[in-house]
Design an enzyme around this catalytic site. Structure first.
Site, short mmCIF file in Angstrom:
data_model
loop_
_atom_site.label_atom_id
_atom_site.label_comp_id
_atom_site.label_asym_id
_atom_site.label_seq_id
_atom_site.Cartn_x
_atom_site.Cartn_y
_atom_site.Cartn_z
CE LYS A 45 -2.88 -2.47 3.31
NZ LYS A 45 -3.30 -2.49 4.73
N GLY A 46 2.16 1.05 0.25
CA GLY A 46 3.04 2.19 0.50
C GLY A 46 3.16 3.18 -0.64
CD GLU A 101 8.12 -0.69 -3.58
OE1 GLU A 101 7.12 -0.09 -3.17
OE2 GLU A 101 8.33 -1.90 -3.40
CG ASP A 102 6.86 2.05 -0.41
OD1 ASP A 102 7.55 1.19 -1.01
OD2 ASP A 102 6.15 1.77 0.56
CG ASP A 105 15.79 -2.05 3.62
OD1 ASP A 105 17.02 -1.88 3.55
OD2 ASP A 105 15.22 -2.34 4.69
CG PHE A 154 11.36 1.28 10.27
CD1 PHE A 154 11.28 0.24 9.35
CD2 PHE A 154 10.18 1.83 10.73
CE1 PHE A 154 10.06 -0.24 8.90
CE2 PHE A 154 8.94 1.36 10.29
CZ PHE A 154 8.90 0.33 9.38
CB VAL A 155 11.82 6.29 6.95
CG1 VAL A 155 13.27 6.66 7.22
CG2 VAL A 155 11.70 5.48 5.67
CG ASP A 161 2.82 0.41 7.34
OD1 ASP A 161 3.63 0.14 6.42
OD2 ASP A 161 2.32 -0.44 8.09
NE ARG A 167 -0.43 1.80 5.22
CZ ARG A 167 0.50 0.98 4.72
NH1 ARG A 167 1.43 1.45 3.91
NH2 ARG A 167 0.51 -0.30 5.03
P1 XMP Z 1 13.18 -4.72 0.27
O1 XMP Z 1 14.09 -5.02 1.42
O2 XMP Z 1 12.64 -5.97 -0.35
O3 XMP Z 1 11.98 -4.02 0.99
O4 XMP Z 1 13.81 -3.77 -0.72
C1 XMP Z 1 11.12 -3.17 0.35
C2 XMP Z 1 9.82 -3.08 1.10
O5 XMP Z 1 10.05 -3.12 2.53
C3 XMP Z 1 9.32 -2.12 3.19
N1 XMP Z 1 10.27 -1.21 3.88
C4 XMP Z 1 9.93 -0.26 4.74
N2 XMP Z 1 8.73 0.16 5.17
N3 XMP Z 1 9.77 1.82 6.49
C5 XMP Z 1 8.65 1.19 6.05
O6 XMP Z 1 7.57 1.59 6.45
C6 XMP Z 1 11.01 1.49 6.10
O7 XMP Z 1 11.99 2.08 6.54
C7 XMP Z 1 11.10 0.38 5.17
N4 XMP Z 1 12.13 -0.22 4.58
C8 XMP Z 1 11.61 -1.17 3.79
C9 XMP Z 1 8.49 -1.45 2.14
O8 XMP Z 1 7.22 -2.02 2.12
C10 XMP Z 1 9.17 -1.77 0.82
O9 XMP Z 1 8.28 -1.88 -0.26
MG MG Z 2 6.25 -1.24 -0.43
#
Ligand code: XMP
Ligand code: MG
Length: 181
Positions: A45-46, A101-102, A105, A154-155, A161, A167
């Site tokens: 949903k991000g 994508e939001d 990571d 962690f953001v 969220d 959100r």
């Molecule tokens: P990867 O590790 O697969 O992760 O690149 C991507 C997804 O992980 C979530 N994500 C976060 N969500 N704060 C969040 O609220 C963060 O700091 C964070 N880091 C990763 C997110 O859903 C993303 O699509």
């Molecule tokens: Mg996401």
């Protein structure tokens, strides 16, 4: 809701900075797809606020579709397991797909999603992400457009969220560890 919030220890990106960066990204994306029909694929949903703002900043015609995948569960550390929670409605065969994508990571989610779309016969798969963390450099995925590189924290906010909260913050900030520890 404003990013200046008691649970946010540091504001990383303000609403104004997001708006300005989105218009820059939109110009580049307009140019890149000027002669193509593009399908914007939002990751639920991000990416909802980013998709809403980016799609309206574009001048090219574009369709929208959504997928929900999960790699995190409810915690703050990637599990490495990607599950489809909601699949696309559209057939991506021969389509130019732009994943919206939001945040990236570990990059696991997008690397899996990119191969999945190519396996379904997409003509091209590109990625635009609002945020990128440093670990994303470790995986072999090409991310054509990045809004902001941020530190390994962690953001939350602007779609991101913690347990479905925060959100609706209008910017992105570091969540106080006191909230999740
Ligand atoms: P990867 O590790 O697969 O992760 O690149 C991507 C997804 O992980 C979530 N994500 C976060 N969500 N704060 C969040 O609220 C963060 O700091 C964070 N880091 C990763 C997110 O859903 C993303 O699509
Ligand atoms: Mg996401």
């Amino acid at each position: 809701m404003q990013i200046n919030h008691p649970d946010i220890t540091q504001v990383l990106v303000t609403a104004d900075q997001i708006r300005d960066r989105i218009s820059e990204l939109a110009k580049e994306i307009d140019e890149f797809y000027s002669d193509k029909d593009v399908l914007l694929l939002g990751v639920l949903k991000g990416a909802v606020p980013f998709m809403a703002d980016l799609s309206r900043a574009l001048s090219i015609p574009a369709q929208q579709d959504w997928m929900a995948v999960s790699s995190y569960g409810s915690g703050t550390v990637s599990s490495g397991v990607v599950r489809i929670l909601k699949d696309l409605d559209a057939d991506v065969k021969d389509r130019h797909v732009l994943i919206v994508e939001d945040i990236i990571d570990s990059g696991l989610t997008l690397s899996w999603l990119t191969s999945n779309l190519k396996a379904r016969g997409a003509a091209s798969v590109e990625i635009v992400t609002l945020l990128r963390k440093p670990d994303a450099a470790k995986v072999k995925i090409t991310v054509r457009w990045v809004g902001f590189d941020i530190p390994n924290e962690f953001v939350v906010g602007y779609g991101l969220d913690f347990n479905e909260n925060y959100r609706s913050l209008d910017g992105v900030g570091i969540l106080s560890p006191a909230v999740y520890s």
